[in-house]
Design an enzyme around this catalytic site. Structure first.
Site, PDB file in Angstrom:
ATOM      1  N   ILE A 136       0.825  -1.201   0.000  1.00  0.00           N
ATOM      2  CA  ILE A 136       0.000   0.000   0.000  1.00  0.00           C
ATOM      3  C   ILE A 136       0.864   1.258   0.000  1.00  0.00           C
ATOM      4  O   ILE A 136       0.515   2.265  -0.630  1.00  0.00           O
ATOM      5  CB  ILE A 136      -0.993   0.001   1.195  1.00  0.00           C
ATOM      6  CG1 ILE A 136      -1.966   1.177   1.069  1.00  0.00           C
ATOM      7  CG2 ILE A 136      -0.274   0.018   2.531  1.00  0.00           C
ATOM      8  CD1 ILE A 136      -2.757   1.207  -0.217  1.00  0.00           C
ATOM      9  N   GLU A 180      -7.668  -1.872   5.215  1.00  0.00           N
ATOM     10  CA  GLU A 180      -7.727  -2.538   6.519  1.00  0.00           C
ATOM     11  C   GLU A 180      -6.566  -3.510   6.687  1.00  0.00           C
ATOM     12  O   GLU A 180      -5.965  -3.951   5.719  1.00  0.00           O
ATOM     13  CB  GLU A 180      -9.060  -3.278   6.702  1.00  0.00           C
ATOM     14  CG  GLU A 180      -9.546  -4.076   5.497  1.00  0.00           C
ATOM     15  CD  GLU A 180      -8.666  -5.214   5.074  1.00  0.00           C
ATOM     16  OE1 GLU A 180      -8.128  -5.902   5.968  1.00  0.00           O
ATOM     17  OE2 GLU A 180      -8.492  -5.427   3.866  1.00  0.00           O
ATOM     18  N   GLY A 203      -5.873  -6.816   0.391  1.00  0.00           N
ATOM     19  CA  GLY A 203      -6.392  -5.833   1.345  1.00  0.00           C
ATOM     20  C   GLY A 203      -5.475  -4.626   1.408  1.00  0.00           C
ATOM     21  O   GLY A 203      -4.861  -4.241   0.415  1.00  0.00           O
ATOM     22  N   GLU A 204      -5.402  -4.026   2.593  1.00  0.00           N
ATOM     23  CA  GLU A 204      -4.560  -2.850   2.870  1.00  0.00           C
ATOM     24  C   GLU A 204      -5.049  -1.575   2.180  1.00  0.00           C
ATOM     25  O   GLU A 204      -4.491  -0.510   2.387  1.00  0.00           O
ATOM     26  CB  GLU A 204      -3.091  -3.075   2.447  1.00  0.00           C
ATOM     27  CG  GLU A 204      -2.406  -4.243   3.088  1.00  0.00           C
ATOM     28  CD  GLU A 204      -0.963  -4.408   2.611  1.00  0.00           C
ATOM     29  OE1 GLU A 204      -0.452  -3.515   1.881  1.00  0.00           O
ATOM     30  OE2 GLU A 204      -0.343  -5.426   2.952  1.00  0.00           O
ATOM     31  N   GLY A 205      -6.069  -1.678   1.307  1.00  0.00           N
ATOM     32  CA  GLY A 205      -6.461  -0.541   0.485  1.00  0.00           C
ATOM     33  C   GLY A 205      -5.789  -0.537  -0.871  1.00  0.00           C
ATOM     34  O   GLY A 205      -5.924   0.433  -1.637  1.00  0.00           O
TER      35      GLY A 205
END
Length: 347
Positions: free
Chosen positions: A91, A175, A315-317
């Site tokens: 990210i 997240e 994830g992580e954005g």
């Protein structure tokens, strides 16, 4: 949302030098952004502005992780947050590439970040909004109290509000939390008409045996959610980072600020937000369809058309960060593409 300018905005898009609909989903993104930025104005906007796009990554730990529903132990949540703050995660790479402001929110990891890296206690990209040392194991008991749900909604709202006050008019949520696909799957099952095996997936890459166990554990939590309202379900099976994202979605809507929604867990938080305030849906753009099993189903619940389908499951954005250039492209053509009249093109 006031959609009275929709036909006017659509006419402006249709009059660009292209066949009708030729820019596909970018045209829908431009329409939604222009509508959002036309709210409370006397006429539709002729220019879409994207200012200080900001990624907020919400992190928290989950008691359900003790049941072996992930390939990684809960300690990895804190380790990855340290990686975020050190600038070494995927990210960070994508935020740096696309000039996205980045913050990580400790919503309730097992331990604060300074127990691992003392120097990160006052890191400028860290926001501490801890609701506890991780949730309880929802397969056996309530994940959190209703008081924690209320406080989490408030904390998430304040995080979003601060980003907006700092100048952002486009938010992105990500997240981090070992076990959070289990929590998101349980919430989606409890609050929709979907079957549990449609909502539960492989998460970080578990085996088929682990998946079968994960389905049973999620079902145990869901069984306690019958006849509960949305906040009750959040208390039973939710996560600290999920409830804060819900609060952030609600606050973004109050400020008429769009959110570029990332993957499965963020999409479930978005769905929960729409159950609390259906108008939040008007301020959501959807970045991508991930590999996680339940994501396509929650996108259907939200009647969402994601911009990308890259097989992501991190994830992580990351999906939202990767989709931002497409959102900027939608604004760019809306702002700068010639009309048939101005270009002297006749069709």
């Amino acid at each position: 949302m006031d959609r009275s300018f929709a036909s006017e905005i659509q006419a402006r898009i249709d009059n660009k030098t292209k066949p009708l609909g030729a820019l596909g989903l970018l045209e829908k993104v431009a329409l939604e952004l222009a509508l959002i930025q036309s709210q409370d104005k006397l006429q539709s906007v002729e220019t879409i502005e994207i200012r200080k796009p900001t990624m907020l990554v919400f992190a928290g730990d989950h008691g359900i992780a003790k049941e072996g529903v992930s390939i990684a132990p809960s300690a990895v949540t804190q380790q990855m947050v340290a990686n975020f703050l050190a600038g070494g995660a995927a990210i960070n790479c994508f935020c740096d590439l696309n000039q996205i402001d980045f913050k990580v929110v400790d919503c309730g990891m097992l331990s604060p970040i300074d127990t691992l890296v003392p120097d990160f206690k006052h890191h400028p990209n860290l926001i501490e909004r801890r609701l506890g040392n991780g949730t309880a194991n929802f397969a056996k008991q309530t994940a959190m109290s209703l008081e924690q749900v209320a406080l989490g909604l408030e904390y998430g709202a304040k995080v979003a509000q601060q980003a907006i006050l700092n100048g952002s008019n486009l938010l992105m949520f990500g997240e981090m939390g070992i076990g959070n696909t289990s929590s998101a799957s349980a919430l989606l099952t409890a609050l929709s008409l979907l079957e549990v095996d449609h909502c539960v997936g492989y998460g970080t890459g578990i085996t088929q045996e682990q998946l079968n166990r994960k389905i049973k554990l999620v079902a145990q939590g869901v069984n306690r959610c019958h006849d509960l309202d949305t906040k009750g379900a959040l208390a039973q099976v939710g996560g600290f980072e999920i409830v804060q994202m819900v609060g952030a979605f609600l606050e973004a809507k109050r400020h008429k600020t769009p959110v570029l929604v990332d993957g499965f867990i963020v999409s479930v938080a978005a769905y929960v937000a729409t159950l609390l305030d259906e108008e939040t849906r008007d301020y959501m753009l959807f970045a991508h369809n991930s590999e996680e099993n339940g994501h396509k189903f929650v996108l259907e619940c939200l009647q969402a058309e994601p911009l990308l389908d890259l097989g992501l499951r991190l994830g992580e954005g990351t999906g939202a960060a990767l989709a931002l250039p497409l959102v900027k492209a939608a604004a760019q053509f809306y702002n700068n593409m010639a009309s048939f009249e101005s270009a002297g093109v006749t069709v």
